[in-house]
Design an enzyme around this catalytic site. Structure first.
Site, PDB file in Angstrom:
ATOM      1  N   GLN A  92       0.824  -1.211   0.000  1.00 19.52           N
ATOM      2  CA  GLN A  92       0.000   0.000   0.000  1.00 19.52           C
ATOM      3  C   GLN A  92       0.862   1.266   0.000  1.00 19.52           C
ATOM      4  O   GLN A  92       0.508   2.268   0.627  1.00 19.52           O
ATOM      5  CB  GLN A  92      -0.962  -0.014   1.189  1.00 19.52           C
ATOM      6  CG  GLN A  92      -2.083  -1.035   1.042  1.00 19.52           C
ATOM      7  CD  GLN A  92      -2.993  -0.737  -0.154  1.00 19.52           C
ATOM      8  OE1 GLN A  92      -3.173   0.421  -0.546  1.00 19.52           O
ATOM      9  NE2 GLN A  92      -3.564  -1.769  -0.743  1.00 19.52           N
ATOM     10  N   SER A  93       1.968   1.231  -0.730  1.00 20.43           N
ATOM     11  CA  SER A  93       2.835   2.409  -0.825  1.00 20.43           C
ATOM     12  C   SER A  93       2.131   3.561  -1.555  1.00 20.43           C
ATOM     13  O   SER A  93       1.688   3.399  -2.699  1.00 20.43           O
ATOM     14  CB  SER A  93       4.111   2.033  -1.578  1.00 20.43           C
ATOM     15  OG  SER A  93       4.772   3.191  -2.041  1.00 20.43           O
ATOM     16  N   ASN A  94       2.073   4.701  -0.876  1.00 19.83           N
ATOM     17  CA  ASN A  94       1.536   5.905  -1.531  1.00 19.83           C
ATOM     18  C   ASN A  94       2.486   6.388  -2.613  1.00 19.83           C
ATOM     19  O   ASN A  94       2.078   6.866  -3.672  1.00 19.83           O
ATOM     20  CB  ASN A  94       1.351   7.016  -0.499  1.00 19.83           C
ATOM     21  CG  ASN A  94       0.372   6.634   0.581  1.00 19.83           C
ATOM     22  OD1 ASN A  94      -0.766   6.284   0.284  1.00 19.83           O
ATOM     23  ND2 ASN A  94       0.804   6.668   1.827  1.00 19.83           N
TER      24      ASN A  94
END
Ligand code: PLP
Length: 366
Positions: A92-94
């Protein structure tokens, strides 16, 4: 604390001139807004003195603090003739979501290495948008760290052997250019604060609170020091105290100072105020206080934070305000909203549990 023994402040125009020398990719919408949050401010006893710098409105792919950094990093990649960008993070890396979209816009291939080690869904939120924007996603079980970095480097080598021109986004260059980008954010924020018709009424805030592991805090420290603005920057780390966050930030500020032809002594290790006290169970593990802070900001200001970074940073700000230690001398305080709200969708079960505990029945049949 104002410094009387440091180098003479740089004129804003001179810092702007030095920043203009860096190649850019032309991403994002700047300046991002600086606005008052008076309803939350009133709840916290800060009245009109609480402001937010809205990096979540930086204009690309739902926004966030990495847009400003990618403007320089991908400017660097394009200047070096790259055709493929290699990077990664947690599922879930922005950062990877903004990178995927930036690559699509610039006609670059995007190869991501995403770690499954953080109990995050692989069909929701940021990773869904990575896939939608056409990134090639590789997953691995290792947490972020040396083995994961080695996997990223091997992928870049493999692509090079296939005749691609990969640009690997990796420490320390990514952190250094990211810090230069946030020195520019400090310059931009100061101009907004110095505007008598602006949200601070022409006064300079004394404190900025941000979620931080690197560039945002390092850049605000470096930029404000260079300009002679005695801003305290309180970084709330999303990682446990075993990670050397303050050292990373001081090193990034030093390296960026060199690129900007500023004295490397502008930011010392002792200037870096970094706290891991609000991380709870670890990176990407929601905390009750962080979830409550997300709910509170949504309901007072109509703004969405996230459970991994900004919710925990806001929980710290709220705790300090309630203890009376945040801005005891009537100073203005800026909360840096670094984005991340796309991850809300990946944390629906935790958010719904918090809402049920607060509100009871959520959906009422008519
Ligand atoms: C929402 C959000 N806030 C803060 C950070 C930390 O940014 P920095 O590396 O500039 O400290 C990140 C990314 O790592 C992020 O995605």
């Amino acid at each position: 604390m104002s410094r009387t023994d440091g180098p003479a402040p740089l004129a804003p125009g001179e810092l702007a001139r030095r920043l203009a020398a860096f190649p850019r990719a032309g991403l994002g919408t700047f300046p991002t807004p600086l606005e008052r949050w008076p309803r939350l401010g009133a709840q916290l006893g800060l009245g009109e003195r609480l402001l937010a710098k809205r990096e979540d409105l930086s204009g690309l792919a739902f926004g966030g603090n990495k847009v400003r950094q990618l403007d320089l990093l991908l400017g660097d990649a394009l200047a070096r003739g790259a055709d493929t960008i290699v990077h990664g993070g947690a599922l879930q890396s922005n950062y990877c979501r903004m990178l995927s979209a930036a690559c699509a816009r610039l006609g670059l291939a995007c190869q991501l290495v995403l770690s499954r080690a953080y109990d995050q869904p692989d069909d929701q939120g940021n990773v869904l948008l990575d896939l939608l924007a056409g990134a090639t996603v590789h997953t691995l079980e290792e947490p972020l760290g040396p083995a994961y970095e080695a996997a990223k480097a091997r992928l870049a080598e493999r692509l090079r052997a296939q005749g691609r021109r990969p640009y690997l986004i990796t420490y320390p260059r990514s952190e250094t250019l990211g810090t230069v980008a946030f020195a520019e954010a400090a310059l931009e924020t100061l101009a907004q604060c110095d505007d008598p018709a602006g949200p601070t009424g022409g006064r300079r805030p004394a404190l900025l609170v941000t979620a931080a592991v690197g560039s945002a805090q390092a850049g605000y420290l470096l930029g404000s020091r260079a300009l002679g603005w005695p801003l305290r920057v309180r970084g709330i780390a999303p990682l446990g105290a075993e990670y050397p966050v303050a050292e990373t930030i001081a090193a990034a500020a030093r390296a960026a100072a060199e690129l900007l032809d500023l004295p490397s002594s502008l930011v010392a290790r002792g200037d870096v105020d970094s706290s891991a006290a609000h991380v709870g169970g670890g990176y990407a593990v929601p905390t009750p206080e962080g979830l409550a802070a997300i709910r509170r900001v949504a309901r007072s200001e109509g703004v969405f934070l996230d459970p991994v970074y900004t919710g925990k940073a806001m929980a710290a700000l709220i705790a300090d305000a309630e203890a009376g230690t945040l801005a005891p001398d009537g100073e203005q305080v800026v909360f840096l909203h670094t984005g991340g709200n796309v991850a809300l969708f990946a944390y629906a079960p935790a958010l719904l549990a918090d809402l049920r505990a607060a509100d009871g029945e959520l959906l009422r049949a008519l």
